[in-house]
Design a protein around this motif. Structure first.
Motif, short mmCIF file in Angstrom:
data_model
loop_
_atom_site.label_atom_id
_atom_site.label_comp_id
_atom_site.label_asym_id
_atom_site.label_seq_id
_atom_site.Cartn_x
_atom_site.Cartn_y
_atom_site.Cartn_z
N ALA A 414 38.77 38.56 44.05
CA ALA A 414 39.63 39.68 43.63
C ALA A 414 40.33 39.37 42.32
CB ALA A 414 40.66 39.99 44.73
N ARG A 415 40.81 38.13 42.19
CA ARG A 415 41.48 37.73 40.93
C ARG A 415 40.49 37.71 39.77
NH1 ARG A 415 46.39 38.62 40.55
NH2 ARG A 415 46.61 37.01 38.96
N GLU A 416 39.27 37.28 40.04
CA GLU A 416 38.25 37.24 38.99
C GLU A 416 37.90 38.64 38.50
OE1 GLU A 416 35.98 33.11 40.33
OE2 GLU A 416 35.18 35.06 40.96
N LYS A 417 37.81 39.59 39.42
CA LYS A 417 37.48 40.97 39.04
C LYS A 417 38.58 41.60 38.19
CE LYS A 417 34.31 42.05 42.82
NZ LYS A 417 34.06 42.85 44.04
N GLU A 418 39.79 41.06 38.31
CA GLU A 418 40.90 41.54 37.50
C GLU A 418 40.95 40.86 36.13
OE1 GLU A 418 44.44 41.02 39.75
OE2 GLU A 418 43.79 42.35 41.39
N PHE A 435 44.74 28.59 41.43
CA PHE A 435 45.45 28.98 40.21
C PHE A 435 44.68 30.11 39.54
CE2 PHE A 435 47.02 24.83 41.09
CZ PHE A 435 48.29 24.74 40.55
N SER A 436 45.37 31.18 39.18
CA SER A 436 44.76 32.27 38.40
C SER A 436 45.20 32.11 36.95
CB SER A 436 45.21 33.63 38.92
OG SER A 436 44.80 33.81 40.27
N ILE A 437 44.22 32.09 36.04
CA ILE A 437 44.52 31.85 34.62
C ILE A 437 43.83 32.93 33.79
CG2 ILE A 437 44.33 30.20 32.73
CD1 ILE A 437 44.22 27.98 34.81
N ALA A 438 44.57 33.51 32.83
CA ALA A 438 44.01 34.58 32.00
C ALA A 438 44.14 34.25 30.53
CB ALA A 438 44.70 35.90 32.30
N ASP A 439 43.16 34.69 29.77
CA ASP A 439 43.13 34.52 28.31
C ASP A 439 42.93 35.91 27.70
OD1 ASP A 439 43.10 33.42 25.82
OD2 ASP A 439 41.30 32.22 26.11
N ASN A 467 33.31 32.18 35.74
CA ASN A 467 32.65 32.98 36.77
C ASN A 467 31.98 34.22 36.19
OD1 ASN A 467 34.54 35.53 37.18
ND2 ASN A 467 35.87 33.76 36.88
N ARG A 468 31.08 34.82 36.99
CA ARG A 468 30.27 35.95 36.52
C ARG A 468 31.13 37.18 36.22
NH1 ARG A 468 28.26 40.29 38.88
NH2 ARG A 468 28.94 39.61 40.94
N HIS A 469 32.15 37.46 37.04
CA HIS A 469 32.97 38.65 36.85
C HIS A 469 33.70 38.60 35.50
CE1 HIS A 469 32.20 39.76 40.97
NE2 HIS A 469 32.69 38.60 41.41
N THR A 470 34.30 37.46 35.23
CA THR A 470 35.03 37.28 33.98
C THR A 470 34.09 37.36 32.78
OG1 THR A 470 36.70 35.92 35.02
CG2 THR A 470 36.43 35.67 32.67
N ALA A 471 32.95 36.67 32.87
CA ALA A 471 31.99 36.67 31.78
C ALA A 471 31.49 38.08 31.49
CB ALA A 471 30.81 35.75 32.13
N GLU A 472 31.28 38.86 32.54
CA GLU A 472 30.77 40.23 32.36
C GLU A 472 31.80 41.10 31.65
OE1 GLU A 472 28.49 43.65 35.02
OE2 GLU A 472 29.59 42.03 36.02
N LEU A 473 33.08 40.91 31.96
CA LEU A 473 34.14 41.66 31.28
C LEU A 473 34.12 41.41 29.78
CD1 LEU A 473 37.22 41.23 33.66
CD2 LEU A 473 36.07 43.37 33.09
N VAL A 474 34.01 40.14 29.38
CA VAL A 474 33.99 39.78 27.97
C VAL A 474 32.73 40.31 27.29
CG1 VAL A 474 34.02 37.87 26.32
CG2 VAL A 474 35.40 37.74 28.38
N ALA A 475 31.59 40.11 27.93
CA ALA A 475 30.31 40.54 27.36
C ALA A 475 30.27 42.04 27.14
CB ALA A 475 29.16 40.09 28.25
N ASP A 476 30.77 42.80 28.11
CA ASP A 476 30.79 44.27 27.98
C ASP A 476 31.73 44.70 26.86
OD1 ASP A 476 28.99 44.49 30.02
OD2 ASP A 476 30.45 45.04 31.56
N LYS A 477 32.89 44.07 26.80
CA LYS A 477 33.88 44.43 25.79
C LYS A 477 33.34 44.21 24.37
CE LYS A 477 37.93 45.34 23.91
NZ LYS A 477 38.43 46.72 23.87
N LEU A 478 32.62 43.13 24.18
CA LEU A 478 32.13 42.77 22.85
C LEU A 478 30.71 43.23 22.57
CD1 LEU A 478 33.58 39.13 22.56
CD2 LEU A 478 34.51 41.25 21.60
#
Length: 632
Positions: A414-418, A435-439, A467-478
């Motif tokens: 759930a944290r990764e999807k956010e 630990f949840s960490i955001a950049d 993780n895949r969820h985080t990577a997908e967010l960045v890839a889609d954004k860029l």
């Protein structure tokens, strides 16, 4: 005597020019004897330095252009062509003088860097302050820097604050605000403020010293084209001498053979490649882009695929802990303390984020944990207060046999999807917390990648240990073409090799120790300098000192323009020789006029290369900052 001649060649050139003017004046007054004497004097004055260089080249078994000119001048004197012998020697020396002056400007970036190097440092010693040469500063010294002064060595701010112009290191002229614990780089200037700093890197180990060393080495390094041209000249030059002899044997016209000998000199061809490389590398140095040699510039221009690490490359690399979730009977503060003490050994952005959170929370940390081990691409293990602390990703938990409950898995996902990266922390083999960490995505990332596509990049791929969820967010954004998540360093190497096997020319950009193997494997390795590790910077072919992706775009465009400029110079040089030789055969070009055109072609090649010094990538459109995304 020879040494004196070398040192005073410019004076000899001037004297030769004066004698030529005297000869012309004598000709106007009909004093032909004086004219011939002045012409012969001008020939010998300018010809001696040329002949000495030709002899020295022969001793090194090199067939130089100076030798061709010397042979031609001796032959011209032999047949009584004093005007041409005098004009040719003067033009050759004068051309060499202009070339040296112009080439000096192409290396101006290195001179500017050397001029910026700090000379003195104000050090706190023996209860007072002392001004000492910067070479005498040692690690651990406490230094004082005031407004208008240069930072003498690398270190961190111990007290005070101020604004520092870091353009000599990063190429960015906008002052950077500095406060306690911020990094300071040698050669930068304090615009305003007062700071005390602790020296961490001194002498040749400072970032500024390394920049100067890299630029020096890069400007001396030869591209493949330049190496080919040097070899070609070694064959071409004696071949020209042989053909000129053949011309004489066929035509019995010594004058024509001499003209052929001088006109066919490959001066502009030989100098065209190195001067373009030097100017291009100099431009990069001024913009905070270190390109390690002409060969790198040539390979970079052929790149069609870019591979990026995520954290610290596509994202800012300054992640923050957004949540701490204990899974056992530990307080948040105790879990944070244990994990942060273990993470003090880590250079990874995630580890530093945990330590930073602990310090900001006022948690007292003991450093140098026992039995500490960094597992590249996965996390860390260490002994803290007699307990084994393991912190890292899922792969590390699996490797250590640490079981993740369904509840923990659901929370982490759930944290990764956010848009968070999760770090699992285990104590004595049992999961203790998450630990949840955001950049955040770099503000300039979208515009820089768009510019790179316009410049010729066909494919962009992200390789990350996250993780895949985080990577997908960045890839889609860029708008990346592909991404691969959950990778270890060896996995990144495997993907880079696969792309190369598919026929792509690959550039890999990263900033961490875990990126170094992939950076070394790629056709071109690119390191984010300011936030990067020494290993990734040493391994890379290109270093972006301002830690900004817009410099990546500039570097790639610069490589394209530099190679195009080099090709322009080669075409112009060859074209000039062909036109001149055609003119010789048609009887329209004579020795003096041909030499003048030849020297002019050399200067034009250099001036064309000098345009690279002022090259600027097209202005990018500003983009809004991205939404929070994770780190690893």
């Amino acid at each position: 005597m020879i040494s004196w001649i070398h040192k005073n060649t410019n004076y000899l050139t001037f004297i030769s020019g004066v004698l030529l003017l005297l000869a012309f004046t004598a000709y106007l007054y009909g004093a032909m004897g004086v004219r011939d004497a002045a012409l012969i004097g001008a020939t010998f004055t300018a010809g001696v330095p040329i002949a000495i260089k030709a002899f020295q080249a022969l001793r090194m078994k090199a067939f130089s252009i100076d030798l061709l000119v010397t042979i031609a001048v001796v032959a011209a004197l032999f047949i009584g062509e004093y005007v041409e012998s005098a004009v040719v020697t003067f033009l050759f020396l004068f051309g060499a003088y202009l070339e040296a002056r112009t080439l000096k400007k192409t290396r101006s970036s290195l001179k500017d860097l050397l001029d910026m190097a700090p000379q003195e440092a104000r050090v706190l010693r023996d209860g007072g302050t002392q001004m000492i040469p910067v070479e005498e500063v040692i690690e651990g010294d406490r230094l004082i820097i005031r407004s208008g002064e240069k930072v003498p060595v690398d270190g961190v701010v111990a007290s005070g604050n101020g604004e520092v112009n870091e353009a000599p290191v990063t190429g960015e002229a906008v002052p950077a605000a500095k406060q306690v614990k911020d990094k300071l780089f040698s050669g930068t200037m304090v615009d305003n403020g007062y700071m005390e700093m602790t020296a961490e890197k001194v002498g040749d180990d400072t970032t500024f010293a390394k920049i100067i060393e890299l630029v020096e080495e890069a400007q001396e390094a030869k591209s493949r084209t330049q190496i080919f041209l040097d070899r070609f000249a070694n064959i071409y030059t004696p071949a020209v001498a042989g053909v000129s002899v053949l011309v004489y044997l066929i035509t019995r016209d010594l004058h024509l053979a001499i003209i052929f000998l001088v006109i066919a000199c490959p001066g502009a061809l030989v100098i065209g490649a190195p001067v373009s490389n030097v100017a291009g590398i100099g431009n990069g140095a001024k913009k905070g882009v270190l390109v390690k040699g002409g060969d790198v510039m040539e390979r970079f221009a052929k790149v069609d695929t870019l591979v990026f690490d995520k954290t610290g490359t596509l994202t800012k690399g300054k992640p923050e802990v957004t949540d701490i979730y204990p899974t056992v009977d530990l307080t948040v503060e105790e879990l944070l303390r244990l994990t942060a003490e273990a993470e003090t050994i880590s250079e990874h952005h995630l580890g530093r984020a945990v330590v930073k959170k602990a310090e900001a929370s006022g948690v007292s940390l003991k450093k140098d944990p026992q039995a500490a081990e960094v597992i590249k691409g996965s996390g860390i293990k260490a002994e803290v207060d007699g307990r084994t602390l393991t912190a890292g990703n899922r792969q590390l938990m699996e490797r250590e046999g640490i079981i993740l409950s369904n509840e923990a898995e659901k929370y982490a996902e759930a944290r990764e999807k956010e848009g968070n990266t999760v770090v699992f922390a285990a104590v004595d083999g049992k999961l203790a917390g998450i630990f949840s960490i955001a950049d955040q995505i770099r503000e300039e990332a979208e515009a820089a990648l768009t510019e790179l596509r316009k410049s010729g990049i066909r494919r962009m791929v992200m390789l990350t240990g996250d993780n895949r969820h985080t990577a997908e967010l960045v890839a889609d954004k860029l708008g990346l073409d592909a991404f691969h998540a959950g990778l270890l360093p060896e996995d990144k190497v495997k993907y880079v090799k696969q792309m190369q096997e598919d026929g792509h020319k690959v550039a890999m950009a990263g900033d961490g120790i875990n990126d170094a193997p992939a950076i070394a494997t790629a056709d071109i390795g690119v390191a984010m300098g300011e936030g990067g590790t020494d290993i990734s910077m040493d391994t890379a072919d290109v270093v972006l000192m301002a830690d900004k992706l817009k410099q990546f775009s500039h570097a790639y465009s610069l490589s394209k323009v530099t190679i195009r400029n080099m090709k322009q110079n080669m075409v112009f040089a060859v074209g000039t020789v062909i036109v001149l030789l055609a003119g010789v055969l048609m009887g329209e070009v004579h020795l003096a006029s041909g030499m003048l055109i030849h020297e002019a072609s050399v200067l034009l090649v250099i001036l064309n290369a000098m345009r690279l010094i002022g090259f600027r990538r097209e202005k990018e459109e500003s983009t809004a900052a991205g939404r929070p995304v994770p780190a690893a």
